[in-house]
Design a protein around this motif. Sequence first.
Motif, short mmCIF file in Angstrom:
data_model
loop_
_atom_site.label_atom_id
_atom_site.label_comp_id
_atom_site.label_asym_id
_atom_site.label_seq_id
_atom_site.Cartn_x
_atom_site.Cartn_y
_atom_site.Cartn_z
N GLY A 157 0.80 -1.21 0.00
CA GLY A 157 0.00 0.00 0.00
C GLY A 157 0.83 1.26 0.00
N MET A 158 0.26 2.27 0.59
CA MET A 158 0.90 3.58 0.65
C MET A 158 2.03 3.59 1.66
SD MET A 158 -2.32 6.22 0.75
CE MET A 158 -1.38 7.65 0.26
N LYS A 159 2.95 4.47 1.45
CA LYS A 159 3.94 4.73 2.49
C LYS A 159 3.26 5.63 3.52
CE LYS A 159 6.30 8.96 1.10
NZ LYS A 159 6.16 9.68 2.32
N PRO A 160 3.61 5.49 4.79
CA PRO A 160 2.98 6.34 5.80
C PRO A 160 3.20 7.83 5.49
CG PRO A 160 4.15 4.54 6.83
CD PRO A 160 4.52 4.51 5.37
N LEU A 161 2.17 8.62 5.70
CA LEU A 161 2.23 10.05 5.43
C LEU A 161 2.04 10.82 6.72
CD1 LEU A 161 -0.11 10.17 2.29
CD2 LEU A 161 2.39 10.25 2.31
N SER A 162 2.72 11.95 6.81
CA SER A 162 2.53 12.85 7.95
C SER A 162 1.40 13.82 7.63
CB SER A 162 3.82 13.64 8.21
OG SER A 162 4.04 14.56 7.15
N SER A 222 -6.22 10.40 13.72
CA SER A 222 -5.09 9.57 14.12
C SER A 222 -4.46 8.89 12.91
CB SER A 222 -5.54 8.52 15.13
OG SER A 222 -4.45 7.69 15.46
N LEU A 223 -3.43 9.50 12.40
CA LEU A 223 -2.73 8.90 11.27
C LEU A 223 -2.01 7.62 11.68
CD1 LEU A 223 -1.25 12.13 9.63
CD2 LEU A 223 -3.27 10.84 8.93
N ASP A 224 -1.68 7.50 12.97
CA ASP A 224 -0.98 6.31 13.46
C ASP A 224 -1.84 5.05 13.41
OD1 ASP A 224 1.23 7.88 14.02
OD2 ASP A 224 0.62 8.24 16.09
N SER A 225 -3.16 5.20 13.39
CA SER A 225 -4.03 4.03 13.39
C SER A 225 -4.32 3.50 11.98
CB SER A 225 -5.36 4.35 14.08
OG SER A 225 -6.09 5.28 13.31
N ILE A 226 -3.82 4.16 10.96
CA ILE A 226 -4.06 3.74 9.58
C ILE A 226 -3.10 2.61 9.22
CG2 ILE A 226 -4.00 4.46 7.15
CD1 ILE A 226 -4.74 7.29 8.17
N GLU A 227 -3.64 1.55 8.66
CA GLU A 227 -2.84 0.43 8.17
C GLU A 227 -2.35 0.78 6.76
OE1 GLU A 227 -1.90 -2.26 9.80
OE2 GLU A 227 -3.02 -1.73 11.61
N TRP A 228 -1.28 1.54 6.67
CA TRP A 228 -0.81 2.09 5.40
C TRP A 228 -0.51 1.01 4.37
CZ3 TRP A 228 -1.37 7.13 4.63
CH2 TRP A 228 -1.48 7.95 5.76
N GLY A 229 -0.02 -0.12 4.79
CA GLY A 229 0.32 -1.19 3.85
C GLY A 229 -0.88 -1.84 3.21
N ASP A 230 -2.08 -1.58 3.76
CA ASP A 230 -3.31 -2.20 3.27
C ASP A 230 -4.18 -1.27 2.45
OD1 ASP A 230 -2.65 -4.57 4.51
OD2 ASP A 230 -3.83 -4.14 6.30
#
Length: 172
Positions: free
Chosen positions: A18-23, A44-52
């Motif tokens: 998926g996406m790379k984590p974004l700030s 809460s950007l920390d709770s996003i499963e960026w790889g999915d």
Amino acid sequence: MTMYRGESGRGLDGELGGMKPLSGDEITAAFSKRDRKALKLPRSLDSIEWGDITYLSWLHPDGSKWFMVYNPLGELHGLVMEKVEAAGSSAKQCSLCDTTNAGDKIAQFVVRHALNRNITIGTSMCSGLNCDDYVRGRKAPSIAAFSSHPTLEKRINALRSNLDSFFIRVLF
């Protein structure tokens, strides 16, 4: 209620992840200066499963706008969209993930063209902007349909291709 869905396109090596984590700053910078006025970042950007996720999308807290962030052509862009409620419950197909679903699960979304704000571009999409859930098998459509993209890799690539086309229509 805030909803999160996502995608940003292929990684540099073309992997299916998926996406790379974004700030928050990266997400904000993806939107035009005009669109930043309406922007409310996800809590809460920390709770996003960026790889999915393939793209990131969320609903404005007041329910009036949807936001989508994706990276067509390798550059991150954000769109502010509005959902247009359509009458009828007949089956419809999402133009992004090609999922056929009951009419209430597919909605028309509109966005202003980036270069000419007098032009509105609309397309049919999953009403919760949850295409990744259908493509990655986390949700099943309400209507059984044949998929022309039988493998996960092909479904993700088709979603990316459709996202690229949509963003390019809006941006250029």
